[in-house]
Design a protein around this motif. Sequence first.
Motif, mmCIF file in Angstrom:
data_model
loop_
_atom_site.group_PDB
_atom_site.id
_atom_site.type_symbol
_atom_site.label_atom_id
_atom_site.label_comp_id
_atom_site.label_asym_id
_atom_site.label_seq_id
_atom_site.Cartn_x
_atom_site.Cartn_y
_atom_site.Cartn_z
ATOM 1 N N PHE A 198 0.953 -1.309 -0.058
ATOM 2 C CA PHE A 198 -0.019 -0.086 -0.017
ATOM 3 C C PHE A 198 1.042 1.162 0.031
ATOM 4 O O PHE A 198 0.370 2.289 -0.091
ATOM 5 C CB PHE A 198 -1.015 0.130 1.118
ATOM 6 N N ALA A 199 2.138 1.044 0.094
ATOM 7 C CA ALA A 199 2.905 2.280 -0.147
ATOM 8 C C ALA A 199 2.952 3.199 -1.263
ATOM 9 O O ALA A 199 2.764 2.219 -2.306
ATOM 10 C CB ALA A 199 4.576 1.822 0.248
ATOM 11 N N THR A 200 2.673 4.296 -1.301
ATOM 12 C CA THR A 200 2.683 5.090 -2.658
ATOM 13 C C THR A 200 3.955 5.087 -3.428
ATOM 14 O O THR A 200 3.677 5.206 -4.456
ATOM 15 C CB THR A 200 2.345 6.629 -2.058
ATOM 16 N N GLN A 201 5.293 4.895 -2.725
ATOM 17 C CA GLN A 201 6.306 4.876 -3.424
ATOM 18 C C GLN A 201 6.916 3.385 -3.578
ATOM 19 O O GLN A 201 7.009 2.845 -2.714
ATOM 20 C CB GLN A 201 7.423 6.022 -2.938
ATOM 21 N N PRO A 202 7.421 3.033 -4.633
ATOM 22 C CA PRO A 202 7.969 1.647 -4.965
ATOM 23 C C PRO A 202 8.930 1.561 -4.019
ATOM 24 O O PRO A 202 9.117 0.428 -3.564
ATOM 25 C CB PRO A 202 8.398 1.406 -6.582
ATOM 26 N N ASP A 203 9.828 2.511 -3.814
ATOM 27 C CA ASP A 203 11.058 2.395 -2.994
ATOM 28 C C ASP A 203 10.585 2.122 -1.259
ATOM 29 O O ASP A 203 11.567 1.754 -0.530
ATOM 30 C CB ASP A 203 12.075 3.331 -3.265
ATOM 31 N N GLN A 204 9.278 2.333 -1.138
ATOM 32 C CA GLN A 204 8.868 2.201 0.317
ATOM 33 C C GLN A 204 8.315 0.885 0.648
ATOM 34 O O GLN A 204 7.743 0.658 1.724
ATOM 35 C CB GLN A 204 8.156 3.285 0.637
ATOM 36 N N GLN A 205 7.954 0.018 -0.484
ATOM 37 C CA GLN A 205 7.346 -1.181 -0.394
ATOM 38 C C GLN A 205 8.177 -2.356 0.340
ATOM 39 O O GLN A 205 7.492 -3.251 0.735
ATOM 40 C CB GLN A 205 6.804 -1.555 -1.864
ATOM 41 N N LEU A 206 9.265 -2.297 0.336
ATOM 42 C CA LEU A 206 10.134 -3.381 0.929
ATOM 43 C C LEU A 206 10.984 -2.861 2.084
ATOM 44 O O LEU A 206 11.831 -1.735 1.988
ATOM 45 C CB LEU A 206 10.932 -3.988 -0.226
ATOM 46 N N ASN A 207 10.758 -3.182 3.255
ATOM 47 C CA ASN A 207 11.598 -2.942 4.494
ATOM 48 C C ASN A 207 12.540 -3.972 4.971
ATOM 49 O O ASN A 207 12.103 -4.983 5.191
ATOM 50 C CB ASN A 207 10.500 -2.353 5.560
ATOM 51 N N PRO A 208 13.798 -3.617 4.717
ATOM 52 C CA PRO A 208 14.794 -4.570 5.181
ATOM 53 C C PRO A 208 14.973 -4.979 6.773
ATOM 54 O O PRO A 208 15.471 -6.023 7.285
ATOM 55 C CB PRO A 208 16.095 -4.129 4.763
ATOM 56 N N GLN A 209 14.004 -4.096 7.637
ATOM 57 C CA GLN A 209 13.899 -4.350 8.999
ATOM 58 C C GLN A 209 13.017 -5.226 9.392
ATOM 59 O O GLN A 209 12.647 -5.840 10.246
ATOM 60 C CB GLN A 209 13.705 -3.141 9.771
ATOM 61 N N GLY A 210 12.115 -5.925 8.490
ATOM 62 C CA GLY A 210 11.203 -7.088 8.518
ATOM 63 C C GLY A 210 11.903 -8.293 8.937
ATOM 64 O O GLY A 210 12.966 -8.471 9.392
ATOM 65 N N ASP A 211 11.308 -9.608 8.170
ATOM 66 C CA ASP A 211 11.963 -10.742 8.235
ATOM 67 C C ASP A 211 12.006 -11.193 9.667
ATOM 68 O O ASP A 211 12.964 -11.821 9.726
ATOM 69 C CB ASP A 211 13.212 -10.712 7.609
ATOM 70 N N SER A 212 10.752 -10.862 10.779
ATOM 71 C CA SER A 212 11.193 -11.400 11.970
ATOM 72 C C SER A 212 9.675 -11.672 12.481
ATOM 73 O O SER A 212 8.746 -11.353 11.852
ATOM 74 C CB SER A 212 11.714 -10.152 12.781
ATOM 75 N N VAL A 213 9.694 -12.012 13.805
ATOM 76 C CA VAL A 213 8.478 -12.482 14.541
ATOM 77 C C VAL A 213 8.631 -11.423 15.939
ATOM 78 O O VAL A 213 9.589 -11.538 16.463
ATOM 79 C CB VAL A 213 8.064 -13.791 14.881
ATOM 80 N N THR A 214 7.559 -10.593 16.032
ATOM 81 C CA THR A 214 7.533 -10.211 17.268
ATOM 82 C C THR A 214 6.906 -11.037 18.409
ATOM 83 O O THR A 214 5.584 -11.417 17.991
ATOM 84 C CB THR A 214 6.852 -8.773 17.196
ATOM 85 N N VAL A 215 7.159 -11.196 19.460
ATOM 86 C CA VAL A 215 6.617 -11.908 20.819
ATOM 87 C C VAL A 215 6.004 -10.906 21.662
ATOM 88 O O VAL A 215 6.844 -10.004 22.071
ATOM 89 C CB VAL A 215 7.540 -12.896 21.387
ATOM 90 N N ILE A 216 4.727 -11.073 22.063
ATOM 91 C CA ILE A 216 4.070 -10.221 22.953
ATOM 92 C C ILE A 216 3.402 -10.906 23.977
ATOM 93 O O ILE A 216 2.746 -11.798 23.874
ATOM 94 C CB ILE A 216 2.864 -9.525 22.111
ATOM 95 N N ASN A 217 3.474 -10.363 25.260
ATOM 96 C CA ASN A 217 2.861 -11.007 26.457
ATOM 97 C C ASN A 217 1.505 -10.518 26.361
ATOM 98 O O ASN A 217 0.995 -9.486 26.080
ATOM 99 C CB ASN A 217 3.577 -10.366 27.776
#
Length: 349
Positions: A198-217
């Motif tokens: 849904f990012a308006t700019q193509p270069d904003q569609q991929l975030n290298p900080q992803g690729d993870s799982v957040t664990v929440i209490n």
Amino acid sequence: MFSHYLSRGTIGIAAAGLGVLIMSSPSLAYTNPPQIYHVHSTWSDVGPTPHFSGVDMKLHKLFVSNLANGTVTVLNSQTGQYLGTIKIGGTLHTVMVDQQTNTVYVTDIQRGLLDVINAKTDQVTDEITVGGHPHGLAVSNRLHEAFVSNVSLSEIEVINLKTNRVMKTIPVGPNPWGVTVNPVTDTIYAANTGIDPFATQPDQQLNPQGDSVTVINGHTFTVEATIPVGPHPWNLIADPVNNETYVGVSGAHEVAVLAHNHVVQDITVGQSPHGLALDLPAHTLFVNDSLSNAVSVVNTRTNQVIETLPTGQQPQGVSVDSHTGMVYIMNQASQTATILQSLPRTAYR
């Protein structure tokens, strides 16, 4: 927006249904051996662009989200007989059924809603505003709460199912597509895919900080850990029997197994693992291999793939009726459902 969803076989996430209703219990032990499954039939009356499904095991109804059509198709979950179409609107994704209240919940990506359906009457009873682009969904029967992953806002919305209102917002990693909850420990897991269509700019569609799982209490709603799992985790599901969480890592064609906030194993499956579902009494995990047009069947006692079965084109969501042993796989591109059947169910405790 629709072209992005319909052209990418790797898009899609949910906390697809646990195959049995879990009550509050500190210990769960089933005596059934792992089942062997076969392709039982193919159903064609599932509506256009079938994406995810949820089954009401008491009413014997299957609810199928038609992604680009804004409708939910209702079938008899035992015979595949068409029962009707619920017109909602929007872009409908994840489907979850509360087995205690016979309530169906559907994430509505385009309109930023969680739609609520009475499973007995097939009527929409509420629309819960969550904002952004809600995608994945998990329901805790015991806590009477739902958890919605919001792709564009990078957060999890916690919804009180008694009031049908958002009670908490939890920031997580970039672009969470999937969410699940362990019904025994109440731990919440979010799959941070790092992709924002849904990012308006193509270069904003991929975030290298992803690729993870957040664990929440799930009691304090605080983040306990962030676990790297590999490229683009779409879907994940918690297994309360072995206290492990399975994460479909689409970019690596693997399922990462989480325990004690670490990856303890990687299970090789087909291309672009997508929807996941558990049949807890049968100790079985189903993983839709979206780009392989197949489903991997995993023995959760050994975490080994024991079967790979053919499906229709671009399988997305998968759900299980553990009372009957039937498995429902939604094939988006071929607009069909592949039905798996196991050997007859035996008693379990």
